[in-house]
Design an enzyme around this catalytic site. Structure first.
Site, PDB file in Angstrom:
ATOM      1  CB  SER A 190      -0.778   0.066   1.550  1.00 41.65           C
ATOM      2  OG  SER A 190      -1.174   1.273   1.633  1.00 41.65           O
ATOM      3  CE1 TYR A 235      -4.030  -2.966   6.049  1.00 36.78           C
ATOM      4  CE2 TYR A 235      -3.300  -0.460   5.148  1.00 36.78           C
ATOM      5  CZ  TYR A 235      -3.849  -1.285   4.939  1.00 36.78           C
ATOM      6  OH  TYR A 235      -3.606  -1.789   3.489  1.00 36.78           O
ATOM      7  CE  LYS A 269      -1.805  -4.261   3.689  1.00 41.47           C
ATOM      8  NZ  LYS A 269      -1.596  -5.754   2.582  1.00 41.47           N
TER       9      LYS A 269
HETATM   10  P1  NAD Z   1     -10.948  -7.186   1.144  1.00 41.67           P
HETATM   11  O1  NAD Z   1     -11.200  -6.772   3.042  1.00 41.67           O
HETATM   12  O2  NAD Z   1     -12.218  -6.528   0.613  1.00 41.67           O
HETATM   13  O3  NAD Z   1     -10.364  -7.924   0.605  1.00 41.67           O
HETATM   14  C1  NAD Z   1      -9.786  -8.432   1.774  1.00 41.67           C
HETATM   15  C2  NAD Z   1     -10.382 -10.229   1.681  1.00 41.67           C
HETATM   16  O4  NAD Z   1      -9.444 -10.466   3.044  1.00 41.67           O
HETATM   17  C3  NAD Z   1     -11.905 -10.772   2.390  1.00 41.67           C
HETATM   18  O5  NAD Z   1     -12.370 -10.840   1.466  1.00 41.67           O
HETATM   19  C4  NAD Z   1     -11.195 -11.158   3.764  1.00 41.67           C
HETATM   20  O6  NAD Z   1     -12.362 -12.053   4.041  1.00 41.67           O
HETATM   21  C5  NAD Z   1      -9.682 -12.020   3.073  1.00 41.67           C
HETATM   22  N1  NAD Z   1      -9.855 -12.020   4.457  1.00 41.67           N
HETATM   23  C6  NAD Z   1      -9.243 -11.562   5.662  1.00 41.67           C
HETATM   24  N2  NAD Z   1      -8.083 -11.837   6.156  1.00 41.67           N
HETATM   25  C7  NAD Z   1      -8.241 -13.317   6.429  1.00 41.67           C
HETATM   26  C8  NAD Z   1      -7.751 -14.180   6.173  1.00 41.67           C
HETATM   27  N3  NAD Z   1      -7.378 -14.881   8.195  1.00 41.67           N
HETATM   28  N4  NAD Z   1      -8.131 -15.633   5.705  1.00 41.67           N
HETATM   29  C9  NAD Z   1      -8.695 -15.564   4.657  1.00 41.67           C
HETATM   30  N5  NAD Z   1      -8.734 -14.342   4.262  1.00 41.67           N
HETATM   31  C10 NAD Z   1      -9.270 -13.575   4.546  1.00 41.67           C
HETATM   32  O7  NAD Z   1     -10.355  -6.046   1.068  1.00 41.67           O
HETATM   33  P2  NAD Z   1      -9.311  -5.421  -0.424  1.00 41.67           P
HETATM   34  O8  NAD Z   1     -10.148  -3.899  -0.621  1.00 41.67           O
HETATM   35  O9  NAD Z   1      -9.589  -6.290  -1.006  1.00 41.67           O
HETATM   36  O10 NAD Z   1      -7.428  -5.040  -0.336  1.00 41.67           O
HETATM   37  C11 NAD Z   1      -7.511  -6.450  -0.985  1.00 41.67           C
HETATM   38  C12 NAD Z   1      -5.775  -5.829  -0.053  1.00 41.67           C
HETATM   39  O11 NAD Z   1      -5.272  -4.983  -1.062  1.00 41.67           O
HETATM   40  C13 NAD Z   1      -5.487  -5.938   1.248  1.00 41.67           C
HETATM   41  O12 NAD Z   1      -4.320  -6.434   1.571  1.00 41.67           O
HETATM   42  C14 NAD Z   1      -5.562  -4.513   1.637  1.00 41.67           C
HETATM   43  O13 NAD Z   1      -4.223  -4.555   2.938  1.00 41.67           O
HETATM   44  C15 NAD Z   1      -4.842  -4.479   0.566  1.00 41.67           C
HETATM   45  N6  NAD Z   1      -4.653  -2.563   0.061  1.00 41.67           N
HETATM   46  C16 NAD Z   1      -6.119  -2.566   0.300  1.00 41.67           C
HETATM   47  C17 NAD Z   1      -6.314  -0.878  -0.322  1.00 41.67           C
HETATM   48  C18 NAD Z   1      -7.584  -0.067  -0.444  1.00 41.67           C
HETATM   49  O14 NAD Z   1      -7.873   1.011  -0.188  1.00 41.67           O
HETATM   50  N7  NAD Z   1      -9.319  -1.216  -1.025  1.00 41.67           N
HETATM   51  C19 NAD Z   1      -5.289   0.333  -0.830  1.00 41.67           C
HETATM   52  C20 NAD Z   1      -3.584  -0.446  -0.721  1.00 41.67           C
HETATM   53  C21 NAD Z   1      -3.652  -1.829   0.145  1.00 41.67           C
HETATM   54  C1  WQD Z   2      -9.259   9.428   1.180  1.00 46.23           C
HETATM   55  C2  WQD Z   2      -9.462  11.052   1.339  1.00 46.23           C
HETATM   56  C3  WQD Z   2      -9.693  11.953   3.765  1.00 46.23           C
HETATM   57  C4  WQD Z   2     -13.605  10.040   4.164  1.00 46.23           C
HETATM   58  C5  WQD Z   2      -6.690   4.553   3.335  1.00 46.23           C
HETATM   59  C6  WQD Z   2      -6.273   4.308   3.647  1.00 46.23           C
HETATM   60  C7  WQD Z   2      -4.809   3.568   3.034  1.00 46.23           C
HETATM   61  C8  WQD Z   2      -5.288   2.843   1.981  1.00 46.23           C
HETATM   62  C9  WQD Z   2      -6.748   3.403   1.489  1.00 46.23           C
HETATM   63  C10 WQD Z   2      -5.163   0.508   2.205  1.00 46.23           C
HETATM   64  C11 WQD Z   2      -8.779  11.776   2.897  1.00 46.23           C
HETATM   65  C12 WQD Z   2     -10.744  12.233   2.286  1.00 46.23           C
HETATM   66  C13 WQD Z   2     -12.665  10.547   3.044  1.00 46.23           C
HETATM   67  C14 WQD Z   2     -14.490  10.477   4.599  1.00 46.23           C
HETATM   68  C15 WQD Z   2     -13.164  12.428   3.329  1.00 46.23           C
HETATM   69  N1  WQD Z   2      -6.131   1.410   2.290  1.00 46.23           N
HETATM   70  N2  WQD Z   2     -11.780  11.778   3.475  1.00 46.23           N
HETATM   71  N3  WQD Z   2     -14.838  12.472   4.597  1.00 46.23           N
HETATM   72  O1  WQD Z   2      -7.277   7.337   3.866  1.00 46.23           O
HETATM   73  O2  WQD Z   2      -5.722   8.065   1.105  1.00 46.23           O
HETATM   74  O3  WQD Z   2      -6.361   5.854   2.465  1.00 46.23           O
HETATM   75  O4  WQD Z   2      -7.270   4.119   2.340  1.00 46.23           O
HETATM   76  O5  WQD Z   2      -3.740   0.155   2.489  1.00 46.23           O
HETATM   77  O6  WQD Z   2      -3.917   3.122   2.957  1.00 46.23           O
HETATM   78  O7  WQD Z   2      -5.272   5.155   5.040  1.00 46.23           O
HETATM   79  O8  WQD Z   2      -8.524   7.225   1.717  1.00 46.23           O
HETATM   80  O9  WQD Z   2     -10.810   7.231   1.274  1.00 46.23           O
HETATM   81  O10 WQD Z   2     -10.437   6.998   3.695  1.00 46.23           O
HETATM   82  O11 WQD Z   2      -9.838   9.234   2.099  1.00 46.23           O
HETATM   83  O12 WQD Z   2     -12.790  14.035   3.829  1.00 46.23           O
HETATM   84  O13 WQD Z   2     -15.810  10.421   4.650  1.00 46.23           O
HETATM   85  O14 WQD Z   2     -10.967  11.562   1.834  1.00 46.23           O
HETATM   86  O15 WQD Z   2      -9.700  13.153   4.568  1.00 46.23           O
HETATM   87  O16 WQD Z   2      -8.254  12.932   2.498  1.00 46.23           O
HETATM   88  P1  WQD Z   2      -7.027   7.368   2.328  1.00 46.23           P
HETATM   89  P2  WQD Z   2      -9.799   7.330   2.407  1.00 46.23           P
END
Ligand code: NAD
Ligand code: WQD
Length: 339
Positions: A124, A148, A152
């Site tokens: 991330s 979190y 990562k």
């Molecule tokens: P998500 O929660 O929709 O998907 C994650 C999946 O993993 C879920 O279906 C959950 O049920 C499963 N899971 C969690 N723990 C588990 C375990 N112990 N065993 C088996 N399954 C398990 O999230 P997402 O948004 O699809 O994210 C996928 C990956 O990408 C995550 O690792 C997340 O940290 C990373 N990521 C997400 C974002 C984002 O903003 N969505 C940004 C950067 C990185």
């Molecule tokens: C985006 C912008 C908020 C909600 C998060 C995780 C990051 C990654 C992606 C996993 C910011 C603003 C938000 C609201 C708002 N995930 N906001 N009102 O914080 O950039 O990233 O998701 O790895 O680790 O931290 O994403 O969508 O929460 O926020 O004003 O109700 O929107 O302040 O500027 P963020 P976000």
């Protein structure tokens, strides 16, 4: 080629399963459904007219992972499974460390036992902490500002140590920026449990009438309109980044690190405006205090992924808003009760 997708029922995982099946990979999914529903995988099959193998299994149970590897000869793993709510990770850090770190260690041990040493890991942009300058390049200093993000960073380090110990491992660390949007069919999308933490799902639930107004967390940042700026990337572009990574992984590259972002920054207000245009709905909002831990602005330099993976994001802000809205209006309550 057979790919194991951990967390494949989740948001990014389900979209990646679609693109893998479209490219004729065989797909095996492990998910404990702690943050997802099996319905997403039914829809993946419906979209692609192809099948996949699903195991409701927990990465915290090594026996369950071993059973999957005994049933299938896996060529590579795309490891999405993990908990991802930043605020929750501050409240219950041990759950996050246990699930994300122990789950990954179990997976890596089983992969090692079965001599499957190719893995793509969902990292991330959070690993860059508060960057000193923009756009963010892969070589920037790393830091974590919450548990979190620390999971990562720790997993990235575990994977690098693993490679140092055994050069047969091939590891892609993909650092996602802000994934949004949904498959253009409107059949799969992001389905957060409870009130969304992230901006775009929140806006979309306001548009559909489930929530009354968006709270904008601060309009006094040093950004063009004062609201936070992020590199929002369409989830299908992100999924395609994984597809472009796999062939490279099979050329024995060792550890590779790529930003997956668009290289563009859009503000919170621009996202609200974009969503109003895409949905033809007024999105009421109010300005509130900054959310603790937020940074002003964040966007990627995606040049390395373009040069080395031949990947770049193609979808626009309007695509992201239109596809989110299409998914939301067809599935106003997500996968549970649909029209
Ligand atoms: P998500 O929660 O929709 O998907 C994650 C999946 O993993 C879920 O279906 C959950 O049920 C499963 N899971 C969690 N723990 C588990 C375990 N112990 N065993 C088996 N399954 C398990 O999230 P997402 O948004 O699809 O994210 C996928 C990956 O990408 C995550 O690792 C997340 O940290 C990373 N990521 C997400 C974002 C984002 O903003 N969505 C940004 C950067 C990185
Ligand atoms: C985006 C912008 C908020 C909600 C998060 C995780 C990051 C990654 C992606 C996993 C910011 C603003 C938000 C609201 C708002 N995930 N906001 N009102 O914080 O950039 O990233 O998701 O790895 O680790 O931290 O994403 O969508 O929460 O926020 O004003 O109700 O929107 O302040 O500027 P963020 P976000």
């Amino acid at each position: 080629m057979k790919i194991l997708v951990t967390g494949g029922a989740g948001y990014i995982g389900s979209h990646t399963c679609v693109e893998l099946l479209n490219k004729n990979y065989d797909v095996v999914v492990i998910d404990n459904l702690s943050n997802s529903s099996e319905e997403s995988l039914k829809r993946v099959k419906n979209i692609t007219s192809k099948s996949l193998s699903f195991y409701k299994a927990d990465l915290l149970d090594k026996k369950e992972i071993t059973a999957v590897f005994s049933d299938h000869k896996i060529d590579a793993v795309i490891h999405f499974a993990g908990l991802k709510a930043v605020g929750e990770s501050v409240m219950i850090p041990l759950k996050y460390f246990h699930n994300n770190i122990t789950g990954t260690l179990n997976l890596l041990e089983v992969m090692n036992d079965f001599n499957t040493k190719n893995i793509v890991f969902s990292s991330s942009a959070t690993v860059y902490g508060n960057p000193a300058s923009l756009p963010i390049k892969e070589g920037f200093p790393l830091s974590a500002t919450n548990p979190y993000g620390r999971t990562k960073l720790m997993i990235e380090e575990i994977l690098q140590d693993l490679y140092r110990s055994d050069k047969n491992w091939n590891i892609a660390l993909l650092r996602y920026f802000n994934p949004v949007g949904a498959h253009e069919s409107g059949k799969i999308g992001e389905d957060p449990f409870g009130i969304p933490n992230n901006l775009v799902p929140y806006i979309s639930q306001v548009a559909v009438g489930a929530l009354s107004q968006v709270s904008i967390f601060g309009n006094d940042y040093d950004t063009p309109d004062g609201t936070g700026v992020r590199d929002f990337i369409h989830v299908v572009d992100l999924a395609l980044g994984h597809i472009k990574t796999l062939p490279k992984l099979f050329t024995n590259p060792g550890v590779m690190i790529y930003n997956l972002g668009t290289g563009l920054g859009y503000s919170v207000l621009e996202m609200i405006k974009g969503f109003e245009a895409a949905s033809n709905k007024k999105i009421p909002y109010k300005i509130t205090r900054r959310r603790p831990g937020d940074i002003a602005a964040c966007w990627a330099d995606p040049a390395k992924a373009k040069a080395e993976l031949d990947w770049e994001a193609n979808k626009t802000l309007i695509d992201m808003c239109k596809d989110t809205w299409n998914w939301q209006k067809k599935n106003p309550t997500g996968y549970q009760k649909t029209q």
